[in-house]
Design an enzyme around this catalytic site. Structure first.
Site: not given
Ligand code: G6P
Length: 591
Positions: A2, A28, A73, A99-100, A469, A473, A476, A492, A586
């Site tokens: 948010c 964000r 959000w 927020n929170g 990872e 990617k 996402e 397995h 974000k």
């Molecule tokens: C969110 C983002 C990811 C990120 C993760 C951790 O899920 O979408 O891209 O890796 O948070 O965020 P940070 O700011 O702690 O690296």
């Protein structure tokens, strides 16, 4: 996550200003928006679901010098106009954005309902204006009523509040970031992230946890929420430019940030050598080193387990930050927690830090965002210096985080210079690799596999976390079902999923596990997989070869880059916006 932005001062376009500012926080991730403008002794409130980028801010041109706005959000309550912030008191005099999560909201809501308060939404936030309204029955001072309300909250909050009868903006934080921008001359801006107000000011003051701030645009007072004592602050000038935080010539931030890896790895390597040696010493002496992070940052930690083990023969323990809670059994005052975060604001990481600190353990943070909460609260900090990362999908932060880990691992092995040389050479090789021909090649591959429903990635050793990872990617931004496995785990279970033409990516290096991962790739091929090899050398088993330079211990940094590019093009080809994936944010400031 948010976004929050509020303004009070001499300007008369506050409504327009806060909406435009929030557009700078769009990256964000959010699902609805809203604004409250104090006009005379009335509040004009507008809110809706959808994108704030489509809102015409000139429709908020009424003369207004105090306004608050929010992008939400959803956590408590679905994505609806009613649940969007701001929320108001029963009498319509108080507006709040937040927020929170207020964890004891259900109990407070019952208490307020019993006193006759009527609620319009399903959110936890809505209890805030009602509780302030209730507190105003025992004080005339708006800021004191906000303080009293805050002292009853359990959970995390960053909030802004305004009242129709007071020309003041009140903000409070516990757990969710808020930064104050501006001066007596410019008026004061309060936002969850700096880009909201960078068009107006470069002077900032950080609000810390447990603090609140009250300003009428000319004077400003920071106090402790619990005690009311004044908290002196220092004005800090931001040095990065707004251009750095903008897209430039690129169509999307994700692509821009992938390309910035031409220089960002070199910047990450440029650390104070003495500090690196001191931290390596701290790891050597610690009785247990734990690594935590979330999402992509967590994958950097997982890769670091291999770096420490292979380069320095040192055992460290990784846990996703959200799983760290029960690790408190292992922590003592001699343990070391290394936290990794791009934003420096991730709630689960902050929680892990709290656990470690309660046991007296020391905390080292590897962060990108300087001045963020994690950066300030850690005992030691290393900055990866990647510059602002705005696309939700993390790219350049990951390679910077892994570069710093490799550097520390080499320092631990008393070979810091060797590590530095390796990383600088790798940076230069990545610079050469990221050329237009290479991009075109991957774009063509994306074109070819864009309609596939499933995609699997395998890796071994430090390429195993990179396989995971890669899956993150691709999921996402393209929404293709992707999964990453350790090559040896295929037989397995996952191999049952392979059909004729299933795209499978093998991440390969030139090291002691090359033969093994190639054997796993052959197993895939034998089941009909369409094999994409990411490797320094071409092998017969590959249907498509994405050539990468040889990187030694830095191979994972090199191997992940073509996958970042592939994920980007898969999103674009499938008509998705890679910078704003659905349901994601974000900066995840809720647990
Ligand atoms: C969110 C983002 C990811 C990120 C993760 C951790 O899920 O979408 O891209 O890796 O948070 O965020 P940070 O700011 O702690 O690296």
């Amino acid at each position: 996550m948010c976004g929050i932005f509020g303004y009070v001062g001499g300007r008369t376009d506050a409504g327009k200003l806060v909406i435009d500012g929030l557009k700078n926080l769009e990256y964000r991730g959010y699902d609805s928006w809203g604004v409250a403008c104090k006009i005379g002794t009335e509040i004009r409130m507008e809110k809706d679901i959808g994108k704030i980028s489509t809102v015409d801010s000139s429709a908020f041109a009424d003369a207004c010098s105090l306004a608050i706005a929010h992008t939400r959000w959803a956590t408590h309550g679905g994505v609806t106009k009613r649940n969007a912030h701001p929320h108001m008191s029963c009498d319509g005099t108080i507006a709040v954005v937040h927020n929170g999560i207020i964890e004891n909201y259900a109990e407070l809501r019952r208490e307020l309902e019993a006193k006759g308060h009527a609620f319009q939404s399903e959110t936890d936030t809505e209890i805030i204006p009602h509780l302030i309204e209730e507190e105003l029955k025992s004080t005339d001072d708006f800021a004191s009523a906000v303080r009293n309300a805050c002292n009853r909250f359990e959970g995390r909050y960053g909030l802004l509040a305004l009242h129709t009868l007071s020309q003041t903006l009140v903000a409070a934080r516990t757990g969710s970031p808020l930064i104050v921008g501006g001066t007596r001359k410019d008026g004061y801006f309060i936002a969850s992230d700096i880009p909201a107000f960078m068009d107006y000011t470069r002077t900032v003051q950080y609000l810390d946890d447990g603090e609140m701030v009250v300003t009428d645009g000319r004077s400003i007072l920071f106090t402790d929420i619990a005690t009311g004592e004044e908290r002196p602050k220092r004005e800090i000038e931001i040095t990065w430019t707004i251009e750095e935080a903008q897209k430039g010539a690129y169509k999307h931030f994700m692509l821009k940030e992938i390309m910035e890896q031409k220089e960002s790895i070199t910047r990450a390597v440029n650390q104070d050598e003495e500090q690196i040696m001191t931290l390596a010493e701290a790891i050597r002496n610690a009785q247990g080193t734990f690594l935590v992070g979330c999402g992509t940052a967590g994958k950097a930690c997982m890769a670091a387990e291999y770096f420490f083990s292979v380069i320095a023969g040192k055992h460290v323990n990784f846990a996703p930050a959200s799983e760290f809670k029960l690790y408190h059994h292992f922590l003592t005052s001699r343990s070391l927690l290394i936290v990794v975060s791009q934003s420096g604001e991730t709630a689960d990481v902050l929680e892990a830090m709290k656990i470690a600190k309660s046991k007296g353990s020391k905390v080292l943070a590897i962060v990108n965002a300087k001045g963020s909460t994690i950066d300030r609260e850690a005992d030691y900090s290393l900055h990866i210096n990647a510059g602002p990362e705005r696309a939700v999908a993390s790219t350049k932060a990951l390679t910077g985080q892994m570069a710093v880990f490799i550097l520390i691992a080499y320092a631990l092995a008393d070979k810091l210079q060797e590590g530095k040389t390796l990383l600088l050479e790798t940076g230069a090789k990545i610079n050469d690799m990221l050329n237009p021909r290479y991009m075109e090649r991957i774009e063509k591959l994306a074109e070819r596999i864009q309609r596939k429903q499933d995609l699997y990635i395998i890796g071994k050793s430090w390429n195993y976390p990179m396989a995971m990872e890669s899956a993150i990617k691709i999921q996402e931004v393209s929404y293709i079902h992707a999964e990453g496995f350790a090559g040896g785990e295929l037989k397995h279970g996952p191999i049952a999923l392979i059909e004729e033409g299933t795209p499978c990516i093998a991440l390969v290096g030139k090291d002691e596990v090359t033969t093994d991962i190639l054997s796993n790739t052959i197993e895939l091929k034998a089941r009909g997989a369409f094999v994409i090899g990411v490797a320094p050398e071409r092998y017969d088993v590959f249907d498509e070869w994405l050539k990468v330079p040889e990187g030694g211990a830095a191979q994972p940094l090199v191997n992940i880059i073509p996958i970042q590019i592939l994920a980007y093009f898969l999103a674009v080809k499938r008509g998705k916006d890679p910078d704003m994936p659905r349901n994601l944010a974000k900066s995840v400031t809720v647990k």
